[in-house]
Design a protein around this motif. Structure first.
Motif, PDB file in Angstrom:
ATOM      1  N   PRO A 182      57.940  39.076 -26.149  1.00 19.96           N
ATOM      2  CA  PRO A 182      58.830  40.203 -25.830  1.00 19.96           C
ATOM      3  C   PRO A 182      58.126  41.376 -25.163  1.00 19.96           C
ATOM      4  CG  PRO A 182      58.448  40.033 -28.204  1.00 19.96           C
ATOM      5  CD  PRO A 182      57.916  38.779 -27.599  1.00 19.96           C
ATOM      6  N   ASP A 183      56.874  41.632 -25.534  1.00 20.79           N
ATOM      7  CA  ASP A 183      56.143  42.758 -24.929  1.00 20.79           C
ATOM      8  C   ASP A 183      55.812  42.508 -23.470  1.00 20.79           C
ATOM      9  OD1 ASP A 183      56.230  44.018 -27.358  1.00 20.79           O
ATOM     10  OD2 ASP A 183      54.201  43.437 -27.953  1.00 20.79           O
ATOM     11  N   GLN A 184      55.850  41.239 -23.042  1.00 22.03           N
ATOM     12  CA  GLN A 184      55.612  40.881 -21.638  1.00 22.03           C
ATOM     13  C   GLN A 184      56.904  40.423 -20.960  1.00 22.03           C
ATOM     14  OE1 GLN A 184      53.668  39.440 -24.203  1.00 22.03           O
ATOM     15  NE2 GLN A 184      52.105  41.019 -23.988  1.00 22.03           N
ATOM     16  N   GLY A 185      58.034  40.737 -21.554  1.00 21.33           N
ATOM     17  CA  GLY A 185      59.305  40.320 -20.971  1.00 21.33           C
ATOM     18  C   GLY A 185      59.484  38.812 -20.985  1.00 21.33           C
ATOM     19  N   ASN A 186      58.813  38.147 -21.936  1.00 20.08           N
ATOM     20  CA  ASN A 186      58.839  36.677 -22.025  1.00 20.08           C
ATOM     21  C   ASN A 186      58.357  36.022 -20.732  1.00 20.08           C
ATOM     22  OD1 ASN A 186      59.902  36.816 -24.672  1.00 20.08           O
ATOM     23  ND2 ASN A 186      61.968  37.037 -23.849  1.00 20.08           N
ATOM     24  N   ALA A 187      57.453  36.707 -20.028  1.00 25.69           N
ATOM     25  CA  ALA A 187      56.874  36.149 -18.804  1.00 25.69           C
ATOM     26  C   ALA A 187      56.069  34.901 -19.139  1.00 25.69           C
ATOM     27  CB  ALA A 187      55.987  37.182 -18.129  1.00 25.69           C
ATOM     28  N   VAL A 220      70.568  21.581 -28.374  1.00 23.38           N
ATOM     29  CA  VAL A 220      69.413  22.449 -28.191  1.00 23.38           C
ATOM     30  C   VAL A 220      69.890  23.778 -27.614  1.00 23.38           C
ATOM     31  CG1 VAL A 220      67.185  22.769 -27.043  1.00 23.38           C
ATOM     32  CG2 VAL A 220      67.868  20.490 -27.834  1.00 23.38           C
ATOM     33  N   VAL A 221      69.368  24.862 -28.160  1.00 27.66           N
ATOM     34  CA  VAL A 221      69.692  26.207 -27.690  1.00 27.66           C
ATOM     35  C   VAL A 221      68.419  26.838 -27.148  1.00 27.66           C
ATOM     36  CG1 VAL A 221      70.529  28.498 -28.339  1.00 27.66           C
ATOM     37  CG2 VAL A 221      71.538  26.456 -29.393  1.00 27.66           C
ATOM     38  N   LEU A 222      68.517  27.486 -25.983  1.00 28.84           N
ATOM     39  CA  LEU A 222      67.373  28.177 -25.379  1.00 28.84           C
ATOM     40  C   LEU A 222      67.737  29.635 -25.165  1.00 28.84           C
ATOM     41  CD1 LEU A 222      64.567  28.190 -23.956  1.00 28.84           C
ATOM     42  CD2 LEU A 222      65.763  27.533 -21.850  1.00 28.84           C
ATOM     43  N   THR A 223      66.908  30.547 -25.674  1.00 27.44           N
ATOM     44  CA  THR A 223      67.160  31.971 -25.504  1.00 27.44           C
ATOM     45  C   THR A 223      65.837  32.721 -25.456  1.00 27.44           C
ATOM     46  OG1 THR A 223      68.509  33.825 -26.315  1.00 27.44           O
ATOM     47  CG2 THR A 223      67.339  32.510 -27.970  1.00 27.44           C
ATOM     48  N   GLY A 224      65.909  34.036 -25.337  1.00 28.99           N
ATOM     49  CA  GLY A 224      64.708  34.859 -25.280  1.00 28.99           C
ATOM     50  C   GLY A 224      64.720  35.911 -26.374  1.00 28.99           C
ATOM     51  N   SER A 225      63.546  36.404 -26.728  1.00 31.55           N
ATOM     52  CA  SER A 225      63.448  37.470 -27.723  1.00 31.55           C
ATOM     53  C   SER A 225      63.245  38.805 -27.005  1.00 31.55           C
ATOM     54  CB  SER A 225      62.302  37.204 -28.691  1.00 31.55           C
ATOM     55  OG  SER A 225      61.057  37.158 -28.006  1.00 31.55           O
ATOM     56  N   GLY A 226      63.686  39.864 -27.653  1.00 27.04           N
ATOM     57  CA  GLY A 226      63.546  41.171 -27.042  1.00 27.04           C
ATOM     58  C   GLY A 226      64.648  41.489 -26.057  1.00 27.04           C
ATOM     59  N   LYS A 227      64.357  42.355 -25.099  1.00 25.55           N
ATOM     60  CA  LYS A 227      65.368  42.849 -24.175  1.00 25.55           C
ATOM     61  C   LYS A 227      65.594  41.942 -22.966  1.00 25.55           C
ATOM     62  CE  LYS A 227      64.612  47.739 -25.329  1.00 25.55           C
ATOM     63  NZ  LYS A 227      64.252  49.086 -24.791  1.00 25.55           N
ATOM     64  N   PHE A 277      65.550  37.980 -21.085  1.00 21.86           N
ATOM     65  CA  PHE A 277      65.559  36.535 -21.291  1.00 21.86           C
ATOM     66  C   PHE A 277      64.215  35.980 -20.849  1.00 21.86           C
ATOM     67  CE2 PHE A 277      66.256  32.248 -19.525  1.00 21.86           C
ATOM     68  CZ  PHE A 277      66.682  31.595 -20.680  1.00 21.86           C
ATOM     69  N   CYS A 278      63.854  36.209 -19.586  1.00 24.06           N
ATOM     70  CA  CYS A 278      62.551  35.781 -19.079  1.00 24.06           C
ATOM     71  C   CYS A 278      62.312  36.425 -17.723  1.00 24.06           C
ATOM     72  CB  CYS A 278      62.484  34.263 -18.964  1.00 24.06           C
ATOM     73  SG  CYS A 278      60.914  33.654 -18.290  1.00 24.06           S
ATOM     74  N   ALA A 279      61.176  37.122 -17.601  1.00 26.91           N
ATOM     75  CA  ALA A 279      60.848  37.839 -16.367  1.00 26.91           C
ATOM     76  C   ALA A 279      60.242  36.946 -15.304  1.00 26.91           C
ATOM     77  CB  ALA A 279      59.878  38.978 -16.675  1.00 26.91           C
ATOM     78  N   GLY A 280      60.102  35.637 -15.582  1.00 28.04           N
ATOM     79  CA  GLY A 280      59.482  34.721 -14.623  1.00 28.04           C
ATOM     80  C   GLY A 280      58.020  34.517 -14.933  1.00 28.04           C
ATOM     81  N   GLY A 281      57.234  34.244 -13.903  1.00 20.96           N
ATOM     82  CA  GLY A 281      55.812  34.023 -14.102  1.00 20.96           C
ATOM     83  C   GLY A 281      55.083  35.290 -14.500  1.00 20.96           C
ATOM     84  N   ASP A 282      54.009  35.147 -15.276  1.00 20.51           N
ATOM     85  CA  ASP A 282      53.206  36.278 -15.726  1.00 20.51           C
ATOM     86  C   ASP A 282      52.280  36.709 -14.584  1.00 20.51           C
ATOM     87  OD1 ASP A 282      51.379  38.027 -16.867  1.00 20.51           O
ATOM     88  OD2 ASP A 282      51.332  36.961 -18.773  1.00 20.51           O
ATOM     89  N   LEU A 283      52.628  37.800 -13.920  1.00 20.37           N
ATOM     90  CA  LEU A 283      51.870  38.235 -12.744  1.00 20.37           C
ATOM     91  C   LEU A 283      50.460  38.691 -13.108  1.00 20.37           C
ATOM     92  CD1 LEU A 283      54.575  40.109 -10.632  1.00 20.37           C
ATOM     93  CD2 LEU A 283      53.950  37.676 -10.662  1.00 20.37           C
ATOM     94  N   GLN A 284      50.264  39.148 -14.328  1.00 20.28           N
ATOM     95  CA  GLN A 284      48.914  39.506 -14.759  1.00 20.28           C
ATOM     96  C   GLN A 284      48.020  38.275 -14.769  1.00 20.28           C
ATOM     97  OE1 GLN A 284      47.592  42.522 -15.316  1.00 20.28           O
ATOM     98  NE2 GLN A 284      45.612  41.525 -15.677  1.00 20.28           N
ATOM     99  N   ALA A 285      48.590  37.141 -15.215  1.00 19.41           N
ATOM    100  CA  ALA A 285      47.831  35.883 -15.202  1.00 19.41           C
ATOM    101  C   ALA A 285      47.553  35.446 -13.770  1.00 19.41           C
ATOM    102  CB  ALA A 285      48.597  34.796 -15.950  1.00 19.41           C
ATOM    103  N   PHE A 286      48.489  35.711 -12.857  1.00 22.67           N
ATOM    104  CA  PHE A 286      48.271  35.405 -11.443  1.00 22.67           C
ATOM    105  C   PHE A 286      47.047  36.170 -10.933  1.00 22.67           C
ATOM    106  CE2 PHE A 286      52.855  34.235  -9.969  1.00 22.67           C
ATOM    107  CZ  PHE A 286      53.011  33.425 -11.092  1.00 22.67           C
ATOM    108  N   ALA A 317      61.223  32.112 -12.346  1.00 22.21           N
ATOM    109  CA  ALA A 317      61.348  30.891 -13.130  1.00 22.21           C
ATOM    110  C   ALA A 317      62.262  31.099 -14.330  1.00 22.21           C
ATOM    111  CB  ALA A 317      59.976  30.414 -13.590  1.00 22.21           C
ATOM    112  N   GLY A 318      62.402  32.348 -14.772  1.00 23.28           N
ATOM    113  CA  GLY A 318      63.347  32.656 -15.843  1.00 23.28           C
ATOM    114  C   GLY A 318      64.779  32.401 -15.419  1.00 23.28           C
ATOM    115  N   LEU A 319      65.065  32.627 -14.143  1.00 25.53           N
ATOM    116  CA  LEU A 319      66.401  32.311 -13.613  1.00 25.53           C
ATOM    117  C   LEU A 319      66.630  30.810 -13.671  1.00 25.53           C
ATOM    118  CD1 LEU A 319      69.046  32.944 -12.185  1.00 25.53           C
ATOM    119  CD2 LEU A 319      67.783  33.074 -10.026  1.00 25.53           C
TER     120      LEU A 319
END
Length: 265
Positions: free
Chosen positions: A21-26, A51-58, A60-69, A112-114
């Motif tokens: 959640p602190d990374q927007g589920n990236a 099966v249910v798929l969801t996200g925690s926090g505010k 759902f998923c911000a996509g790829g983790d750009l910091q890791a990029f 990718a979250g989309l």
């Protein structure tokens, strides 16, 4: 499995929660690996019904983790090959398993979250959710199957506009384009999701699996082949005792009414 993807299985229902959640589920590599492991468990667990798929926090998923990029540096090409490849294995497993998939989009879904939001058989969204390709903002092309699934939902022309111009859609707009099954009232996402799950788990799991397979393969299958696949599927399902019982019960329920109608004919 690390704690970036939470897996809970209860009474035949598996809930996958993207949990950074602190990374927007990236999505970083450990999360992609965890999602793949969770998808395999869902695919292979006996007696699982949904099966249910969801996200925690505010988000759902911000996509790829750009910091890791950024941290990948000059090895970015190999890193993205591994990251996308792992994520794609997870998406393929979730889309090809027999169990129906319900996605609960609790906030923004980008990149990718989309893709993850759209792979559900039933997609429910909070009114504040948003849907953005996002790739154009950083000069990249889609992954996560977005270039495959989006044209099938919106048509090619609209998909071209959405991806090339990096357009952001509100939940209402996404519903209007067929990306979302339903926009629920604020705060009712989990309750509405539970209602959908209850309906799905009451149905014949084998039939749901057959429906998923038929629909997934329909776009690349000639008409006559699809007709043959449908005929084989319905014939095989009809031999199940539960189907025979349901058909007999349905017929028995209608018989009194039919006999009464005949007596007054």
């Amino acid at each position: 499995m690390n704690d970036s993807v939470l897996l809970d299985i209860h009474e035949g229902v598996a809930t996958l929660t993207l949990h950074r959640p602190d990374q927007g589920n990236a999505i970083d590599l450990p999360m992609a690996q965890a999602l793949l492991r969770a998808a395999i468990i869902c695919d292979q667990t006996p007696d699982l019904k949904c099966v249910v798929l969801t996200g925690s926090g505010k988000l759902f998923c911000a996509g790829g983790d750009l910091q890791a990029f950024t941290e990948a540096g000059d090895g970015i090409s190999g890193f993205l090959s591994e990251l996308a490849g792992t994520l794609h294995l997870a998406i393929s497993r979730l889309m090809r398993m027999d169990n129906p998939l319900v996605t609960l989009v609790n906030g923004a879904a980008a990149g990718a979250g989309l893709s993850l939001a759209l792979i559900g058989d039933v997609v429910l969204a909070e009114p504040a959710a948003s849907f953005t390709p996002a790739y154009g903002a950083i000069g990249l092309s889609p992954d996560g199957g977005l270039s495959w699934i989006l044209p099938r939902l919106t048509g090619l022309r609209r998909a071209q506009e959405l991806i090339l111009l990096n357009q952001r859609l509100t939940a209402a707009q996404a519903h209007g384009l067929g990306l979302v099954s339903r926009v629920v009232d604020a705060g009712q996402l989990q309750a509405e999701g539970a209602s959908v799950v209850a309906t799905l788990t009451a149905m014949n799991p084998a039939a749901l699996g057959s429906v998923r397979k038929l629909l997934l393969e329909s776009h690349g299958t000639p008409l006559e082949t699809q007709l043959e696949n449908e005929a084989r599927s319905i014939a095989a399902l009809a031999t199940q005792p539960c189907v025979r019982d349901k058909v007999a019960a349905f017929v028995a329920q209608r018989l009194p009414k039919n006999k009464k109608e005949l007596s007054h004919g």
